[in-house]
Design a protein around this motif. Structure first.
Motif, PDB file in Angstrom:
ATOM      1  N   PHE A 260       6.935  -4.843  13.842  1.00 28.00           N
ATOM      2  CA  PHE A 260       5.830  -4.688  12.895  1.00 28.00           C
ATOM      3  C   PHE A 260       4.846  -3.637  13.393  1.00 28.00           C
ATOM      4  CE2 PHE A 260       1.529  -5.715  11.565  1.00 28.00           C
ATOM      5  CZ  PHE A 260       1.661  -5.788  10.194  1.00 28.00           C
ATOM      6  N   GLY A 261       4.470  -3.738  14.669  1.00 22.81           N
ATOM      7  CA  GLY A 261       3.530  -2.784  15.235  1.00 22.81           C
ATOM      8  C   GLY A 261       4.064  -1.370  15.206  1.00 22.81           C
ATOM      9  N   TRP A 262       5.364  -1.220  15.434  1.00 21.81           N
ATOM     10  CA  TRP A 262       5.970   0.110  15.409  1.00 21.81           C
ATOM     11  C   TRP A 262       5.971   0.678  13.991  1.00 21.81           C
ATOM     12  CZ3 TRP A 262      10.390   1.943  12.897  1.00 21.81           C
ATOM     13  CH2 TRP A 262      10.786   3.232  13.259  1.00 21.81           C
ATOM     14  N   VAL A 263       6.324  -0.146  13.023  1.00 18.11           N
ATOM     15  CA  VAL A 263       6.385   0.319  11.634  1.00 18.11           C
ATOM     16  C   VAL A 263       4.995   0.687  11.134  1.00 18.11           C
ATOM     17  CG1 VAL A 263       6.887  -0.359   9.255  1.00 18.11           C
ATOM     18  CG2 VAL A 263       8.491  -0.939  11.070  1.00 18.11           C
ATOM     19  N   VAL A 264       4.046  -0.239  11.271  1.00 14.53           N
ATOM     20  CA  VAL A 264       2.690   0.009  10.785  1.00 14.53           C
ATOM     21  C   VAL A 264       2.041   1.153  11.552  1.00 14.53           C
ATOM     22  CG1 VAL A 264       0.385  -1.003  10.538  1.00 14.53           C
ATOM     23  CG2 VAL A 264       2.402  -2.348   9.966  1.00 14.53           C
ATOM     24  N   GLY A 265       2.421   1.301  12.822  1.00 17.57           N
ATOM     25  CA  GLY A 265       1.854   2.360  13.647  1.00 17.57           C
ATOM     26  C   GLY A 265       2.117   3.754  13.122  1.00 17.57           C
ATOM     27  N   LYS A 266       3.118   3.910  12.273  1.00 19.47           N
ATOM     28  CA  LYS A 266       3.399   5.215  11.686  1.00 19.47           C
ATOM     29  C   LYS A 266       2.316   5.624  10.699  1.00 19.47           C
ATOM     30  CE  LYS A 266       7.275   5.638  13.891  1.00 19.47           C
ATOM     31  NZ  LYS A 266       7.405   6.655  14.973  1.00 19.47           N
ATOM     32  N   LEU A 267       1.571   4.651  10.175  1.00 19.80           N
ATOM     33  CA  LEU A 267       0.484   4.943   9.238  1.00 19.80           C
ATOM     34  C   LEU A 267      -0.892   4.619   9.811  1.00 19.80           C
ATOM     35  CD1 LEU A 267       1.831   3.550   5.827  1.00 19.80           C
ATOM     36  CD2 LEU A 267       1.812   5.912   6.611  1.00 19.80           C
ATOM     37  N   ALA A 268      -0.917   3.882  10.910  1.00 20.94           N
ATOM     38  CA  ALA A 268      -2.184   3.323  11.371  1.00 20.94           C
ATOM     39  C   ALA A 268      -2.912   4.223  12.360  1.00 20.94           C
ATOM     40  CB  ALA A 268      -1.948   1.956  12.003  1.00 20.94           C
TER      41      ALA A 268
ATOM     42  N   ILE B 213       0.805  -1.213   0.000  1.00 17.20           N
ATOM     43  CA  ILE B 213       0.000   0.000   0.000  1.00 17.20           C
ATOM     44  C   ILE B 213       0.846   1.276   0.000  1.00 17.20           C
ATOM     45  CG2 ILE B 213      -1.725   1.328   1.291  1.00 17.20           C
ATOM     46  CD1 ILE B 213      -2.794  -1.166  -0.188  1.00 17.20           C
ATOM     47  N   PRO B 214       1.770   1.462   0.952  1.00 14.74           N
ATOM     48  CA  PRO B 214       2.562   2.702   0.923  1.00 14.74           C
ATOM     49  C   PRO B 214       3.509   2.784  -0.271  1.00 14.74           C
ATOM     50  CG  PRO B 214       3.365   1.231   2.645  1.00 14.74           C
ATOM     51  CD  PRO B 214       2.070   0.661   2.146  1.00 14.74           C
ATOM     52  N   MET B 215       3.884   1.638  -0.835  1.00 12.19           N
ATOM     53  CA  MET B 215       4.758   1.654  -2.006  1.00 12.19           C
ATOM     54  C   MET B 215       4.006   2.117  -3.248  1.00 12.19           C
ATOM     55  SD  MET B 215       7.906   0.700  -1.307  1.00 12.19           S
ATOM     56  CE  MET B 215       8.553   0.025  -2.841  1.00 12.19           C
ATOM     57  N   ALA B 216       2.725   1.762  -3.328  1.00 12.35           N
ATOM     58  CA  ALA B 216       1.959   2.005  -4.551  1.00 12.35           C
ATOM     59  C   ALA B 216       1.290   3.362  -4.589  1.00 12.35           C
ATOM     60  CB  ALA B 216       0.899   0.915  -4.715  1.00 12.35           C
ATOM     61  N   ILE B 217       0.801   3.835  -3.452  1.00 10.89           N
ATOM     62  CA  ILE B 217       0.022   5.076  -3.425  1.00 10.89           C
ATOM     63  C   ILE B 217       0.957   6.272  -3.301  1.00 10.89           C
ATOM     64  CG2 ILE B 217      -1.709   6.403  -2.164  1.00 10.89           C
ATOM     65  CD1 ILE B 217      -2.985   3.763  -1.320  1.00 10.89           C
ATOM     66  N   PRO B 218       0.931   7.190  -4.268  1.00  6.60           N
ATOM     67  CA  PRO B 218       1.864   8.329  -4.266  1.00  6.60           C
ATOM     68  C   PRO B 218       1.340   9.516  -3.462  1.00  6.60           C
ATOM     69  CG  PRO B 218       0.601   8.356  -6.288  1.00  6.60           C
ATOM     70  CD  PRO B 218       0.124   7.144  -5.515  1.00  6.60           C
ATOM     71  N   GLN B 219       0.820   9.246  -2.287  1.00  6.42           N
ATOM     72  CA  GLN B 219       0.252  10.286  -1.432  1.00  6.42           C
ATOM     73  C   GLN B 219       0.539   9.972   0.026  1.00  6.42           C
ATOM     74  OE1 GLN B 219      -4.000  10.047  -2.702  1.00  6.42           O
ATOM     75  NE2 GLN B 219      -3.769  12.238  -3.089  1.00  6.42           N
ATOM     76  N   ALA B 220       0.383  10.999   0.876  1.00  7.52           N
ATOM     77  CA  ALA B 220       0.321  10.739   2.307  1.00  7.52           C
ATOM     78  C   ALA B 220      -0.954   9.961   2.570  1.00  7.52           C
ATOM     79  CB  ALA B 220       0.321  12.061   3.078  1.00  7.52           C
ATOM     80  N   LEU B 221      -0.928   9.046   3.533  1.00 13.59           N
ATOM     81  CA  LEU B 221      -2.102   8.216   3.766  1.00 13.59           C
ATOM     82  C   LEU B 221      -2.105   7.676   5.185  1.00 13.59           C
ATOM     83  CD1 LEU B 221      -1.654   4.630   2.505  1.00 13.59           C
ATOM     84  CD2 LEU B 221       0.099   6.312   2.001  1.00 13.59           C
ATOM     85  N   ARG B 222      -3.277   7.193   5.590  1.00 10.76           N
ATOM     86  CA  ARG B 222      -3.467   6.514   6.869  1.00 10.76           C
ATOM     87  C   ARG B 222      -4.315   5.271   6.629  1.00 10.76           C
ATOM     88  NH1 ARG B 222      -0.176   9.454   8.009  1.00 10.76           N
ATOM     89  NH2 ARG B 222      -0.073  11.089   9.594  1.00 10.76           N
TER      90      ARG B 222
END
Length: 236
Positions: free
Chosen positions: A106-114, A84-93
């Motif tokens: 994993f929780g720490w990494v995903v938590g930056k977007l979640a 998802i973050p690789m494909a979408i050329p925008q800021a996202l949550r």
């Protein structure tokens, strides 16, 4: 364990109306957002390269980078998380189950977007919806897996939950379907083994929400599901 970190729940089971929620002006943007997203994309890129995973993205020209969208996608594999973050050329949550935040690294990494949510708590779902509305109002896109969980059946798509489509109608933010193809061949449900391969992502034209009415949510969900289903049939 069902490791689906993206929006895989229906916030509207609590009968919360997005139009009646008032968001704090600081909801949506956090200090270091741009840096966090860049770091996640770098991490995802390195991880994919070392794992032998290649990406092929089609239809980026359909995305207006100045506008927010509610992205929906077919959810078949844990690999969807870095895709998802690789494909979408925008800021996202994306919305994530609270229990996933406890998984080391994993929780720490995903938590930056979640936006974490406790699906058993009506108050948590309401707070998460408030955050999503605030995020969209700040011009940041959100990502939703409307099937509600990963699809390990032979069906092309599982039945759609309605939360994303009600959110789109209430906020007037378009739905943008994206078809993710090949992720389930790289990591299958229930397995921790990776098989090198290619993930193809196709973006549709955005679908504008209809005028609110008694049947608008169901009809809009059906329209978006048909679009995503057609994309999968055309490209698989």
């Amino acid at each position: 364990m069902d490791l689906h970190p993206l929006f895989c729940t229906d916030l509207y089971r609590s009968n919360v109306d997005a139009r009646n929620i008032h968001c704090h002006p600081d909801i949506g943007r956090r200090p270091g957002d741009k840096v966090s997203i860049r770091l996640i994309r770098v991490w995802a890129g390195i991880w994919a390269f070392l794992s032998g995973i290649r990406f092929e993205v089609h239809g980026k020209e359909r995305i207006d980078p100045t506008k927010p969208y509610i992205y929906i996608f077919n959810h078949r594999s844990f690999i969807d998380a870095p895709v998802i973050p690789m494909a979408i050329p925008q800021a996202l949550r994306a919305l994530g189950k609270k229990e996933l935040s406890k998984i080391p690294f994993f929780g720490w990494v995903v938590g930056k977007l979640a936006v974490w949510v406790d699906r058993t708590s009506v108050e948590s779902r309401r707070a998460s919806l408030e955050k999503l509305i605030g995020i969209l109002e700040k011009g940041i896109s959100v990502v939703v897996a409307p099937e509600g969980t990963r699809n390990d059946r032979s069906d092309l798509l599982l039945p759609f939950q309605k939360g994303a489509f009600r959110l789109s109608i209430d906020t007037r933010i378009p739905i943008l379907p994206m078809a993710v193809i090949g992720a389930d061949q790289i990591m299958k449900r229930g397995s921790i083994l990776l098989t090198p391969g290619k993930v193809r992502i196709y973006f549709s034209d955005p679908i504008n929400p209809p005028i609110p009415s008694e049947n608008a949510v169901n009809e809009f969900a059906s329209k978006c599901r048909n679009r995503l289903e057609a994309m999968l049939l055309a490209h698989e």
